[in-house]
Design an enzyme around this catalytic site. Structure first.
Site, PDB file in Angstrom:
ATOM      1  N   GLU A  65       0.842  -1.208   0.025  1.00  0.00           N
ATOM      2  CA  GLU A  65      -0.004  -0.002  -0.023  1.00  0.00           C
ATOM      3  C   GLU A  65       0.817   1.109   0.047  1.00  0.00           C
ATOM      4  O   GLU A  65       1.736   1.314   0.659  1.00  0.00           O
ATOM      5  CB  GLU A  65      -0.768  -0.012   1.090  1.00  0.00           C
ATOM      6  CG  GLU A  65      -1.736   1.087   1.358  1.00  0.00           C
ATOM      7  CD  GLU A  65      -2.881   1.386   0.243  1.00  0.00           C
ATOM      8  OE1 GLU A  65      -2.654   2.458  -0.413  1.00  0.00           O
ATOM      9  OE2 GLU A  65      -3.436   0.555  -0.138  1.00  0.00           O
ATOM     10  N   ASP A 112      -8.455   0.725  -7.726  1.00  0.00           N
ATOM     11  CA  ASP A 112      -8.944   2.107  -8.500  1.00  0.00           C
ATOM     12  C   ASP A 112      -9.408   1.671 -10.108  1.00  0.00           C
ATOM     13  O   ASP A 112      -8.499   1.133 -10.556  1.00  0.00           O
ATOM     14  CB  ASP A 112      -8.307   3.088  -8.277  1.00  0.00           C
ATOM     15  CG  ASP A 112      -8.881   4.316  -8.739  1.00  0.00           C
ATOM     16  OD1 ASP A 112      -9.826   4.148  -9.570  1.00  0.00           O
ATOM     17  OD2 ASP A 112      -8.534   5.370  -8.192  1.00  0.00           O
ATOM     18  N   LYS A 116     -11.624   6.857 -16.519  1.00  0.00           N
ATOM     19  CA  LYS A 116     -11.461   7.784 -17.759  1.00  0.00           C
ATOM     20  C   LYS A 116     -10.305   6.899 -18.769  1.00  0.00           C
ATOM     21  O   LYS A 116      -9.205   6.686 -18.212  1.00  0.00           O
ATOM     22  CB  LYS A 116     -10.963   9.178 -17.305  1.00  0.00           C
ATOM     23  CG  LYS A 116     -12.100   9.695 -16.756  1.00  0.00           C
ATOM     24  CD  LYS A 116     -11.859  11.202 -16.251  1.00  0.00           C
ATOM     25  CE  LYS A 116     -12.973  12.192 -15.718  1.00  0.00           C
ATOM     26  NZ  LYS A 116     -12.473  13.294 -15.007  1.00  0.00           N
ATOM     27  N   TYR A 187     -14.300  -3.252   1.563  1.00  0.00           N
ATOM     28  CA  TYR A 187     -15.404  -2.560   0.388  1.00  0.00           C
ATOM     29  C   TYR A 187     -16.549  -3.848  -0.129  1.00  0.00           C
ATOM     30  O   TYR A 187     -17.650  -3.548  -0.280  1.00  0.00           O
ATOM     31  CB  TYR A 187     -14.639  -2.378  -0.894  1.00  0.00           C
ATOM     32  CG  TYR A 187     -13.818  -0.827  -0.904  1.00  0.00           C
ATOM     33  CD1 TYR A 187     -14.457   0.086  -0.574  1.00  0.00           C
ATOM     34  CD2 TYR A 187     -12.525  -0.904  -0.665  1.00  0.00           C
ATOM     35  CE1 TYR A 187     -13.982   1.529  -0.594  1.00  0.00           C
ATOM     36  CE2 TYR A 187     -11.937   0.184  -0.984  1.00  0.00           C
ATOM     37  CZ  TYR A 187     -12.653   1.490  -0.628  1.00  0.00           C
ATOM     38  OH  TYR A 187     -11.852   2.596  -0.398  1.00  0.00           O
TER      39      TYR A 187
END
Length: 207
Positions: A65, A112, A116, A187
């Site tokens: 991380e 992530d 885009k 998550y």
């Protein structure tokens, strides 16, 4: 959403050199002598990694991380397990931390998606990263991917295939019939409660 910096996060990391080596590059090739080595990229607050380490004590787990504020929470939730380590570092530097063929499995959990097009090269399943993983993965080494983002999942499956990985255990709704061995991330638990679909696939190198 920008993550708020956590005061004292770096101090938390420095206080646990037993699990957060200050010079992880010095352990290259020595992380797991005679044991399988599994690495989670973007380990977040460490729920998945610590639960896996408890469930599989014969496997060495390393969480990577780059955000110290997030990693500090993972460090705090980790006890004195012998099979958990963390690297405060960037995925782009993987070859500096792991020797060729050293890693048996890589986990990409809810990374992530960088939706885009101009950010494509930041996706952890971009071909540049997938070829990097090939260097550190052992023969028949595998990548286990979970995501809630269908577009990212479709993109990732395409890139896996185009870069020479084989696919296994492909599912478009992991929790429709959740395998007993599945360990949920932070998550993932939230997504399940919201009844969102989870996409999962395993990509492995032919050996």
């Amino acid at each position: 959403m920008r993550l708020r910096k956590r005061p004292g996060a770096l101090d938390v990391l420095r206080e646990r050199p037993d699990i957060v080596p200050q010079k992880p590059e010095q352990l290259r090739g020595q992380w797991a002598v005679n044991q399988p080595l599994h690495v989670e990229l973007g380990t977040g607050k460490g729920r998945f990694l610590t639960m896996m380490a408890e469930k599989y004590p014969s496997i060495v787990f390393i969480g990577m991380e780059k955000m110290e504020s997030v990693l500090s929470y993972a460090v705090e939730r980790t006890g004195r397990e012998d099979n958990v380590r963390f690297i405060h570092g960037d995925v782009a530097d993987l070859q500096g931390y792991f020797a060729n063929g050293e890693v048996n499995r890589i986990y990409l959990n809810f990374t992530d998606p960088w939706p885009k097009n101009r950010h494509e090269k930041r996706r952890l399943t971009y071909p540049g990263f997938l070829n990097l993983y090939k260097e550190i993965l052992s023969p028949r080494g595998a990548i286990h991917l979970k995501t809630d983002n269908e577009d990212f999942f479709t993109y990732s499956v395409e890139q896996f295939s185009q870069t020479g990985y084989h696919l296994n255990n492909f599912t478009l709704d992991l929790h429709a019939d959740e395998p007993e061995e599945n360990v949920r991330t932070e998550y993932e638990q939230k997504f399940v409660e919201r009844k969102q679909r989870i996409f999962r696939v395993e990509a492995y190198l032919p050996g």
